[in-house]
Enzyme design. Structure first.
Site, PDB file in Angstrom:
ATOM      1  N   ASP A 280      12.110  72.590  59.471  1.00 37.17           N
ATOM      2  CA  ASP A 280      11.655  73.941  59.137  1.00 37.17           C
ATOM      3  C   ASP A 280      12.169  74.961  60.157  1.00 37.17           C
ATOM      4  O   ASP A 280      12.348  74.620  61.327  1.00 37.17           O
ATOM      5  CB  ASP A 280      10.117  73.949  59.109  1.00 37.17           C
ATOM      6  CG  ASP A 280       9.586  75.104  58.291  1.00 37.17           C
ATOM      7  OD1 ASP A 280      10.395  75.841  57.698  1.00 37.17           O
ATOM      8  OD2 ASP A 280       8.360  75.258  58.241  1.00 37.17           O
ATOM      9  N   ASN A 328      10.709  74.905  46.547  1.00 35.49           N
ATOM     10  CA  ASN A 328      11.808  75.766  47.025  1.00 35.49           C
ATOM     11  C   ASN A 328      12.615  76.397  45.884  1.00 35.49           C
ATOM     12  O   ASN A 328      13.368  77.346  46.114  1.00 35.49           O
ATOM     13  CB  ASN A 328      12.765  74.982  47.935  1.00 35.49           C
ATOM     14  CG  ASN A 328      12.193  74.722  49.313  1.00 35.49           C
ATOM     15  OD1 ASN A 328      12.539  73.741  49.978  1.00 35.49           O
ATOM     16  ND2 ASN A 328      11.303  75.597  49.776  1.00 35.49           N
TER      17      ASN A 328
HETATM   18  C1  FPP Z   1      13.516  74.943  55.791  1.00 36.44           C
HETATM   19  O1  FPP Z   1      13.695  76.084  56.585  1.00 36.44           O
HETATM   20  C2  FPP Z   1      14.833  74.347  55.511  1.00 36.44           C
HETATM   21  C3  FPP Z   1      15.354  74.160  54.263  1.00 36.44           C
HETATM   22  C4  FPP Z   1      14.595  74.531  53.043  1.00 36.44           C
HETATM   23  C5  FPP Z   1      16.702  73.584  54.064  1.00 36.44           C
HETATM   24  C6  FPP Z   1      17.044  72.442  54.971  1.00 36.44           C
HETATM   25  C7  FPP Z   1      18.418  72.016  54.694  1.00 36.44           C
HETATM   26  C8  FPP Z   1      19.324  71.698  55.633  1.00 36.44           C
HETATM   27  C9  FPP Z   1      19.014  71.672  57.082  1.00 36.44           C
HETATM   28  C10 FPP Z   1      20.698  71.267  55.220  1.00 36.44           C
HETATM   29  C11 FPP Z   1      20.697  69.792  55.037  1.00 36.44           C
HETATM   30  C12 FPP Z   1      22.000  69.324  54.585  1.00 36.44           C
HETATM   31  C13 FPP Z   1      22.184  68.176  53.931  1.00 36.44           C
HETATM   32  C14 FPP Z   1      23.548  67.795  53.547  1.00 36.44           C
HETATM   33  C15 FPP Z   1      21.090  67.294  53.531  1.00 36.44           C
HETATM   34  P1  FPP Z   1      13.304  77.511  55.962  1.00 36.44           P
HETATM   35  O2  FPP Z   1      14.456  78.033  55.226  1.00 36.44           O
HETATM   36  O3  FPP Z   1      12.049  77.348  55.184  1.00 36.44           O
HETATM   37  O4  FPP Z   1      13.055  78.328  57.282  1.00 36.44           O
HETATM   38  P2  FPP Z   1      11.966  79.474  57.474  1.00 36.44           P
HETATM   39  O5  FPP Z   1      10.618  78.833  57.350  1.00 36.44           O
HETATM   40  O6  FPP Z   1      12.247  79.973  58.839  1.00 36.44           O
HETATM   41  O7  FPP Z   1      12.228  80.500  56.403  1.00 36.44           O
END
Ligand code: FPP
Length: 492
Positions: A280, A328
Site C-alpha cells: 500500500d 480497485n
Molecule cells: C496500492 O497502493 C497498490 C496497488 C493497488 C497496486 C500495486 C501494484 C504494484 C506494486 C505493481 C505490481 C506488479 C506486478 C507485475 C504484480 P495505492 O495505489 O492504494 O496507494 P495509496 O493508498 O497511497 O493511494
C-alpha cells in the site's frame, strides 16, 4: 533463542547427486538396496514407481536394475549379466576406487583388511572383491590367521570417521606391514572437519538414521564434547529439544537433499514459510513527489522485484502480494488501465528472470474479470514456471470475500458436505500453506479483504513506510518481529 550456524559443506555429495540424477531419468526399474540412505530421496523415487529389492534374485528376468551408490560385489554383477538384466550402475566413483584398490591388493596376493561396518552394503560389496577379507577386529584378534609382520592391504568404507580410520591403520601397523588405500571420501572428511572446528555447543546433523555418514557426523560431534542431534524428517526437526543450546551448528549427511536442509534451517531460524504483503502507498508516494499515481505503481513494481529476491535469499518459500483488489475496479479508468498494462508488460518482460531464478508464478483472483491479453500473459507464465518449487503468487481482481463465495459455489456444485478441510480444496490456491506473516505498508491498520480465510492465524506486521520505499532492512525488521512471536494458534 538458539543461534543457528550453517556448517559448510552440506547437501548432496557429487557421488550421491550423480546417482540421483541418473535415477531420475529412469522409470519402471528395480533398485538393488536403497539407492542412497535417505528416506526422503527413497520416498520420492517410490512415488516415481521405483521398486527396491534386497537381492539380485528378486529382480524379474528382462527388467532393468539400478546398482546403488554404495556399489555391489562382482558376484552380483555376474548374476545380473548371466540373467541378461539391463544394468544402470549408480556406484559412487569413490566407492568404485576402493573396489579397484581391494582388487589390486588381492591380485598381488596380499591379505586384505576392510575397515568399516560388516553389516553395511558398501562393506559387503568391497568384501566381494577379495577371496578372504578380514575385519579390523579379526586382523587384531589373537586368532588372526595372519603372521606377525605379514604384509597386508587395508581399505576402508568411504563414510567412516577419518580419525577412526587413522587410528585403526596405526593399530594394524603395530603388528603388520601395512599398505593402505584407506581414505575417507572428501565430502565425508570435509564435513567431519567442519564439525570438529565448530566452536558452538551443539550440532544438528540432518540425515537419516540409516545413513552411515550422517551417524558418523553425529559421533564426531559427540566425540568433541558437543551435544549431537540427528534428524531425518521435519517432524524430527520440530521435536528437537534445544533448551540450553546457545549456538547450534547445522550440517547434513552426503545423501540429504538440499530441500530438506533449507526447510529445516528456515524452521530453526523462525523464518516464515509464507509471507503475504499488502503493498500500500504507491499513490501517496507519487503524490508526495508531484508525480502521476501511475509513477507510484511503477516504483512499487520495482520494489516488488527486489522483495521477491530478498525473500528468496532468506529461504521464504511462498510470497503472495496484493496487486489489485475486487474493489480497485472502482478507481478511475486511466489508473485501472495503467495498472493492467503494467502487470502485462512486467510479467512478459520478466519471464526469463522467473525461469532463471526458478520461481513458480501463480495468480489468485477472478480470472474472468481480466482482459484476454493479460490473462494469456498470466497463463503462459504459469505454464512455463509450473515445475518450480518456490512460489510467487499475485492477487489480481482478488477479494477475500469473493474467494470464499467462489469456493462456496464450487463446493455446492460439487455437492460436497463442507468441513474446513474440504472447503479449503475450493480456494484459489488450495495447496499453498496459509501465510505465516502478513505485512502491510503505508500505516493503514486493516486487512482490506486480503486472504480472509487463509490469514486466520497469520501474524501481522504494519509499517508506515510507503510501498515504493520498502527496503531490505524493513523486511528484516518484519522477519525479526515474526521470529520473536510465540504462535499459540489457540493453544497455550
Ligand atoms: C496500492 O497502493 C497498490 C496497488 C493497488 C497496486 C500495486 C501494484 C504494484 C506494486 C505493481 C505490481 C506488479 C506486478 C507485475 C504484480 P495505492 O495505489 O492504494 O496507494 P495509496 O493508498 O497511497 O493511494
Amino acid at each position: 533463542m538458539t543461534r543457528i550456524e550453517i556448517l559448510e559443506p552440506h547437501g548432496l555429495c557429487a557421488g550421491v547427486n550423480a546417482a540421483i540424477a541418473k535415477a531420475l531419468t529412469l522409470r519402471d526399474v528395480y533398485c538393488l538396496h536403497a539407492l542412497v540412505h535417505n528416506e526422503i530421496v527413497i520416498g520420492d523415487l517410490k512415488a516415481l514407481g521405483f521398486r527396491f529389492v534386497d537381492g539380485i534374485e528378486d529382480v524379474p528376468d528382462g527388467a532393468t536394475v539400478v546398482f546403488s551408490a554404495h556399489g555391489v560385489s562382482p558376484r552380483v554383477r555376474e548374476a545380473a549379466a548371466a540373467r541378461h538384466l539391463t544394468v544402470v550402475d549408480a556406484t559412487c566413483p569413490y566407492v568404485a576406487k576402493v573396489h579397484a584398490a581391494a582388487r589390486d591388493f588381492a591380485r598381488r596376493g596380499l591379505p586384505v583388511v576392510i575397515l568399516g561396518d560388516p553389516d553395511h552394503v558398501e562393506f559387503q560389496g568391497i568384501a566381494g572383491e577379495v577371496p578372504a577379507p578380514l575385519t579390523f577386529a579379526e586382523a587384531l584378534s589373537p586368532a588372526s590367521p595372519l603372521a606377525e609382520g605379514a604384509r597386508l592391504g587395508v581399505v576402508a568404507q568411504t563414510t567412516m570417521n577419518a580419525d577412526d580410520v587413522a587410528r585403526q591403520v596405526a593399530d594394524l601397523r603395530t603388528r603388520y606391514a601395512v599398505e593402505t588405500a584407506a581414505e575417507v571420501c572428501r565430502a565425508t572428511k570435509e564435513r567431519q572437519d567442519a564439525v570438529r572446528a565448530f566452536a558452538g555447543d551443539a550440532v544438528l546433523v540432518l540425515g537419516s538414521r540409516t545413513s552411515a555418514n550422517s551417524r558418523r557426523l553425529a559421533d564426531v560431534a559427540a566425540a568433541t564434547g558437543k551435544r549431537a542431534f540427528l534428524a531425518g524428517t521435519m517432524d524430527e526437526v520440530r521435536a528437537l529439544d534445544l533448551a540450553g543450546v546457545a549456538t547450534l551448528g547445522v550440517t547434513s549427511g552426503a545423501s540429504t537433499p538440499e530441500r530438506f536442509f533449507a526447510d529445516a534451517v528456515r524452521f530453526l531460524k523462525h523464518v516464515p514459510q509464507h509471507v503475504a504483503i499488502i503493498m500500500d502507498g504507491n499513490g501517496r508516494w507519487a503524490t508526495q513527489r508531484g508525480k502521476a499515481r501511475g509513477e507510484g505503481h511503477k516504483a512499487g513494481a520495482k520494489t516488488l522485484g527486489d522483495v521477491l529476491d530478498w525473500c528468496g535469499a532468506r529461504g521464504i518459500r511462498y510470497l503472495t502480494v496484493y496487486a489489485f483488489s475486487t474493489e480497485n475496479w472502482k478507481r478511475p479508468k486511466e489508473e485501472v488501465d495503467g495498472l493492467m498494462s503494467l502487470f502485462a508488460r512486467i510479467l512478459k518482460a520478466k519471464e526469463s528472470r522467473f525461469v532463471e531464478s526458478e520461481v513458480r508464478f501463480r495468480m489468485v483472483g477472478r480470472r474472468g474479470d481480466l482482459s484476454p491479453n493479460l490473462l494469456a500473459v498470466i497463463e503462459a507464465l504459469e505454464a512455463k514456471t509450473a515445475r518450480f518449487e518456490r512460489q510467487f503468487i499475485v492477487a489480481i481482481s482478488y477479494g477475500g470475500r469473493a474467494e470464499i463465495v467462489d469456493a462456496a459455489n464450487a463446493a455446492i456444485r460439487a455437492g460436497e458436505p463442507l468441513t474446513e478441510e474440504t472447503f479449503r480444496r475450493f480456494l484459489y490456491a488450495p495447496d499453498v500453506p496459509d501465510p505465516d506473516l502478513v505485512i502491510r505498508t503505508s500505516g493503514e491498520l486493516r486487512t482490506s479483504n486480503f486472504l480472509l480465510w487463509e490469514s486466520a492465524y497469520s501474524e501481522y506486521y504494519f509499517t508506515d513506510t510507503l510501498w515504493p520505499d520498502f527496503t531490505e532492512a524493513e523486511l528484516d525488521r518484519a522477519l525479526a518481529s515474526y521470529a520473536a512471536r510465540h504462535r499459540r494458534k489457540g493453544g497455550v
